[in-house]
Design a protein around this motif. Structure first.
Motif, PDB file in Angstrom:
ATOM      1  N   SER A 278       0.827  -1.212   0.000  1.00 49.56           N
ATOM      2  CA  SER A 278       0.000   0.000   0.000  1.00 49.56           C
ATOM      3  C   SER A 278       0.858   1.256   0.000  1.00 49.56           C
ATOM      4  CB  SER A 278      -0.921   0.012   1.229  1.00 49.56           C
ATOM      5  OG  SER A 278      -1.874  -1.016   1.167  1.00 49.56           O
ATOM      6  N   ALA A 279       1.910   1.250   0.828  1.00 47.90           N
ATOM      7  CA  ALA A 279       2.785   2.418   0.888  1.00 47.90           C
ATOM      8  C   ALA A 279       3.476   2.647  -0.448  1.00 47.90           C
ATOM      9  CB  ALA A 279       3.826   2.231   1.997  1.00 47.90           C
TER      10      ALA A 279
ATOM     11  N   LEU B 227       0.854   3.810  -2.952  1.00 54.30           N
ATOM     12  CA  LEU B 227       0.456   5.184  -2.647  1.00 54.30           C
ATOM     13  C   LEU B 227       1.501   6.176  -3.147  1.00 54.30           C
ATOM     14  CD1 LEU B 227      -1.415   7.245  -1.334  1.00 54.30           C
ATOM     15  CD2 LEU B 227      -0.237   6.824   0.844  1.00 54.30           C
ATOM     16  N   LEU B 228       2.770   5.898  -2.861  1.00 54.47           N
ATOM     17  CA  LEU B 228       3.837   6.779  -3.339  1.00 54.47           C
ATOM     18  C   LEU B 228       3.864   6.831  -4.861  1.00 54.47           C
ATOM     19  CD1 LEU B 228       6.765   5.861  -0.909  1.00 54.47           C
ATOM     20  CD2 LEU B 228       5.488   8.013  -0.988  1.00 54.47           C
TER      21      LEU B 228
ATOM     22  N   ARG C 150       1.369   6.181  -6.959  1.00 47.95           N
ATOM     23  CA  ARG C 150       0.181   6.865  -7.485  1.00 47.95           C
ATOM     24  C   ARG C 150       0.265   8.365  -7.259  1.00 47.95           C
ATOM     25  NH1 ARG C 150      -3.140   3.502 -10.720  1.00 47.95           N
ATOM     26  NH2 ARG C 150      -2.880   1.382  -9.931  1.00 47.95           N
ATOM     27  N   LEU C 151       0.783   8.771  -6.101  1.00 46.64           N
ATOM     28  CA  LEU C 151       0.930  10.200  -5.843  1.00 46.64           C
ATOM     29  C   LEU C 151       1.929  10.819  -6.818  1.00 46.64           C
ATOM     30  CD1 LEU C 151       0.918  10.316  -1.936  1.00 46.64           C
ATOM     31  CD2 LEU C 151      -0.897  11.063  -3.484  1.00 46.64           C
TER      32      LEU C 151
ATOM     33  N   LEU D 235      -6.265   6.170  -8.422  1.00 42.76           N
ATOM     34  CA  LEU D 235      -5.444   6.383  -7.230  1.00 42.76           C
ATOM     35  C   LEU D 235      -5.997   5.599  -6.048  1.00 42.76           C
ATOM     36  CD1 LEU D 235      -3.177   7.770  -5.637  1.00 42.76           C
ATOM     37  CD2 LEU D 235      -4.642   9.778  -5.407  1.00 42.76           C
ATOM     38  N   PRO D 236      -7.273   5.793  -5.655  1.00 42.92           N
ATOM     39  CA  PRO D 236      -7.790   4.958  -4.565  1.00 42.92           C
ATOM     40  C   PRO D 236      -7.894   3.488  -4.942  1.00 42.92           C
ATOM     41  CG  PRO D 236      -9.547   6.310  -5.497  1.00 42.92           C
ATOM     42  CD  PRO D 236      -8.256   6.811  -6.077  1.00 42.92           C
TER      43      PRO D 236
ATOM     44  N   VAL E 290      -4.388   2.067  -4.366  1.00 44.99           N
ATOM     45  CA  VAL E 290      -3.999   2.005  -2.962  1.00 44.99           C
ATOM     46  C   VAL E 290      -4.819   0.961  -2.216  1.00 44.99           C
ATOM     47  CG1 VAL E 290      -3.903   3.307  -0.806  1.00 44.99           C
ATOM     48  CG2 VAL E 290      -3.207   4.389  -2.948  1.00 44.99           C
TER      49      VAL E 290
ATOM     50  N   ALA F 276      -3.316  -2.977  -3.833  1.00 45.28           N
ATOM     51  CA  ALA F 276      -2.471  -3.334  -2.698  1.00 45.28           C
ATOM     52  C   ALA F 276      -2.979  -4.608  -2.036  1.00 45.28           C
ATOM     53  CB  ALA F 276      -2.437  -2.190  -1.686  1.00 45.28           C
TER      54      ALA F 276
END
Length: 419
Positions: free
Chosen positions: A16-17, A20-21, A23-24, A278-279, A282, A286
């Motif tokens: 997930s981390a 998330l990175l 996707r951001l 993005l969501p 994540v 993930a």
């Protein structure tokens, strides 16, 4: 909490981390593209350049190399057979590498006729610009494809950190290409693609080779062409090669149907879809990526009750969070698009268009979550055909609907049809 659930939770947290990175950074990438190119024909060309390479990638089941290779390697792990593991990895790597070289060489050679066939609604000037962009994107996919094998080998070891870093280099390369172009020359789609090519070579291939190598994964000699792992891999991958998966096609709808609408539609749909995913990435990706090696091992060890528990736990938490994400996006979509994209060449009118697309796309998030987890549950059991058949039937049903909706509603119809 059991040891298994704790390990799964740790894996999900790492994945997930990383996602998330990634996707951001992907959002930052889209910001840079939007600010420098806007919602224009240039951005349409950048997005369309990936269409043929993505088809080649999915034709080789590139997006599913982890799914097809992990169960094979997991059995060797369960038996403590390191020699057999490296032999199986070598056999599959050799087969995939050979297929990749043949298909990618054909893609480079026939890029122009393929572009003219797929994008027959574009004028000749745009097609002339799209052909070299497509060739660079094909070269880029080579690093993705071969690197995915080393990534799968790490997943089989339940190691997720280094695979999570790969996309950061790729997105960073695209951003760097655009920034360098803005400083030294006029930004064009080619600058972004060359940056992505360098980033993929470093992060998606080089880094993943190193990550697998440090775990003892080696390409070894003396492996016969008839090694059983080759046949097993092809048996698992074949349905994914000939069938149409929902994931593969959903990304293509804006590219294929966007050319039937006004200029900038493909770009607008791409901007909205990136925000929507993005969501999804994540939450759903993930959970799916982290749980898959555990499900594959549980199935190999015939612990089916525990496997079902793993699927249930993953689904319950992920779907609840996915529904919450949809509820948050719908009332705030205008603000989200304005804050993220409305810079430089990206205008207020562009924000209005993209936020409408995002409204439609956001309704799909809970269903993406279910899809990402349940399909992996089938793949962990080597049951490839059911998800592929569903994807193929869905394709047959949605194509005429998309033609109708695109004709009546343009980009809004494409977004609604995709959802």
């Amino acid at each position: 909490m059991t040891r298994r659930s704790a390990s799964l939770g740790q894996a999900a947290a790492i994945v997930s981390a990383g996602i998330l990175l990634s996707r951001l950074l992907g959002v930052v990438r889209e910001q840079v593209i939007g600010a420098l190119l806007g919602r224009t024909a240039d951005t349409d060309l950048y997005v369309n350049a990936f269409t043929i390479p993505d088809y080649l990638y999915f034709l080789l089941a590139g997006g599913y190399l982890a799914i097809t290779l992990v169960p094979i390697l997991t059995e060797h792990h369960a038996e403590g057979d390191d020699i057999g593991l490296n032999q199986s990895f070598t056999a599959v790597f050799r087969a995939v590498g050979l297929l990749a070289l043949v298909l990618l060489a054909a893609g480079l050679l026939f890029a122009r006729p393929l572009v003219e066939l797929i994008f027959n609604q574009l004028d000749q000037g745009l097609i002339d610009r799209l052909v070299p962009l497509t060739r660079v994107a094909i070269a880029l996919q080579t690093f993705f494809l071969l690197g995915a094998l080393f990534t799968a080998a790490q997943y089989a070891e339940r190691r997720f950190t280094i695979p999570a870093l790969g996309p950061l280099f790729y997105n960073g390369g695209i951003i760097a290409g655009g920034v360098i172009a803005a400083i030294t020359a006029k930004p064009t789609p080619m600058w972004f693609l060359v940056g992505g090519l360098i980033g993929a070579a470093i992060g998606s291939f080089g880094l993943q080779w190193w990550g697998a190598h440090r775990l003892g994964i080696r390409l070894v000699g003396g492996v016969p062409p008839s090694h059983p792992a080759t046949g097993r891999y092809l048996k698992l991958a074949f349905p994914l090669m000939i069938g149409q998966t929902v994931v593969a096609l959903d990304e293509q709808w804006p590219r294929l149907f966007g050319q039937l609408a006004e200029s900038g539609t493909t770009a607008g749909l791409n901007f909205a879809r990136r925000l929507n995913m993005l969501p999804v990435g994540v939450i759903a990706q993930a959970a799916g990526v982290a749980s898959f090696p555990f499900m594959a091992r549980l199935f190999s060890e015939r612990r089916t009750d525990e496997m079902r528990d793993t699927v249930t736990v993953s689904l319950r938490s992920a779907v609840a969070v996915g529904a919450l994400a949809t509820g948050l996006i719908i009332p705030t979509r205008d603000t989200i698009v304005r804050v993220i994209y409305q810079w430089g060449e990206f205008s207020a009118a562009d924000t209005e268009v993209v936020s409408t697309f995002l409204l439609y796309f956001s309704l799909s998030i809970p269903f993406w979550v279910m899809h990402q987890i349940t399909t992996r549950a089938f793949y962990a059991q080597r049951r490839m055909w059911l998800p592929v058949v569903i994807g193929t039937v869905t394709t047959a049903a949605i194509v005429p609907i998309l033609f109708y909706l695109t004709d009546r509603n343009g980009g809004d119809g494409i977004a609604a049809g995709s959802t």
